[in-house]
Design a protein around this motif. Structure first.
Motif, PDB file in Angstrom:
ATOM      1  N   MET A   1       0.839  -1.188   0.000  1.00 18.97           N
ATOM      2  CA  MET A   1       0.000   0.000   0.000  1.00 18.97           C
ATOM      3  C   MET A   1       0.878   1.244   0.000  1.00 18.97           C
ATOM      4  N   PHE A   2       0.559   2.179  -0.882  1.00 21.39           N
ATOM      5  CA  PHE A   2       1.282   3.444  -0.960  1.00 21.39           C
ATOM      6  C   PHE A   2       0.300   4.597  -0.783  1.00 21.39           C
ATOM      7  N   ALA A   3       0.663   5.544   0.078  1.00 27.42           N
ATOM      8  CA  ALA A   3      -0.173   6.719   0.314  1.00 27.42           C
ATOM      9  C   ALA A   3       0.272   7.841  -0.618  1.00 27.42           C
ATOM     10  N   ILE A   4      -0.682   8.418  -1.348  1.00 28.44           N
ATOM     11  CA  ILE A   4      -0.368   9.435  -2.347  1.00 28.44           C
ATOM     12  C   ILE A   4      -1.133  10.705  -2.013  1.00 28.44           C
ATOM     13  N   THR A   5      -0.412  11.779  -1.720  1.00 25.98           N
ATOM     14  CA  THR A   5      -1.056  13.082  -1.557  1.00 25.98           C
ATOM     15  C   THR A   5      -1.163  13.765  -2.919  1.00 25.98           C
TER      16      THR A   5
END
Length: 290
Positions: free
Chosen positions: A1-5
């Protein structure tokens, strides 16, 4: 899982699409829940957070393999960046709480320039994260080719591209937003430790004359670049609504005078795949489709 702003922007969107197409999970970090529907449809998680409160942002950046951080673009700032510093502080606090194993931070060419100019905002962000005890890549991107979106109408209607970059035959480092997004995805998927700087530009540098030629090819008409004299900049920028044009003017001076450039001897250097002709053609097509 990667968090992208900033997933709703050009860079964040290209980054998320690259990761999703490769089979990775994405957590879309955004301010407006209503804008999350397209990303939910793609199978993303959606986390609501902004740069006013470190708590929700820390939660959004927790429990992921990596995170992409983008400070909202700064277009009109007074010296000292009083409106930007609180946002940087929130980013630092949130990352310090969450400590994702890997972080890619979008920075800029000229982040290492000490002279006062608009890009100092990213210099301050890099400095704020310098002691973050996790792996951090500062992705210093060149001048965005998409800045030429401002010129589509004048190129189409008048055959003119007004240029603050000068002289007209001087090429500078540029990059397409899509290449920034795909490169950020590649960096997030790499195994690295410590802190590093990656400088990113297109395969060839671009002059204002080349931008005009790209418009000519895309529009099928003659297009010329035209210098905007520096003594007109302040009035033009104020007429556009800017309150503090000096920092923007000094940024453009930095490109024109050469003290804003890629010059970090310890940085990694990477190249984008998209050239100015392709980037301008996409801008023209997008305008035609509106």
């Amino acid at each position: 899982m990667f968090a992208i702003t900033a997933i709703t922007g050009r860079v964040g969107g290209a980054l998320a699409e690259t990761l999703l197409d490769a089979g990775h999970k994405v957590r879309a970090v955004m301010r407006d829940e209503a804008k999350g529907a397209p990303w939910l449809a793609r199978g993303c998680e959606v986390a609501i957070a902004d740069l006013s409160d470190a708590g929700p942002l820390a939660a959004a950046l927790s429990g992921v393999e990596g995170a992409f951080i983008l400070l909202p673009p700064v277009y009109d700032a007074e010296a000292g960046f009083p409106d930007v510093l609180p946002k940087i502080a929130v980013i630092r606090e949130a990352l310090g709480r969450a400590l994702p194993p890997k972080v890619v931070v979008l920075s800029t060419i000229g982040a290492d320039a000490e002279r006062p100019n608009l890009l100092n905002a990213l210099r301050l962000l890099e400095q704020a994260l310098a002691d973050l005890p996790t792996a951090v890549t500062f992705l210093r991107a060149a001048w965005f080719m998409e800045n030429a979106a401002w010129d589509v109408a004048s190129a189409h209607d008048e055959g003119v591209v007004d240029s603050y970059l000068q002289p007209l035959d001087r090429a500078i480092a540029m990059i397409a937003a899509a290449d920034v997004g795909t490169t950020a995805a590649e960096l997030l998927l790499e195994n690295f430790g410590g802190h590093r700087v990656v400088e990113l530009e297109a395969g060839e540098r671009v002059s204002p004359n080349q931008i005009a030629a790209a418009f000519a090819a895309a529009l099928g008409r003659k297009v010329e670049a035209r210098i905007v004299a520096r003594d007109r900049w302040e009035k033009i920028f104020r007429d556009q609504g800017m309150r503090h044009p000096e920092m923007r003017m000094r940024m453009i001076d930095g490109f024109n005078e050469g003290w804003i450039d890629f010059r970090d001897p310890n940085a990694e250097r990477r190249k984008g795949r998209i050239g100015i002709d392709e980037a301008i053609a996409k801008l023209v097509d997008a305008k035609a489709g509106q």
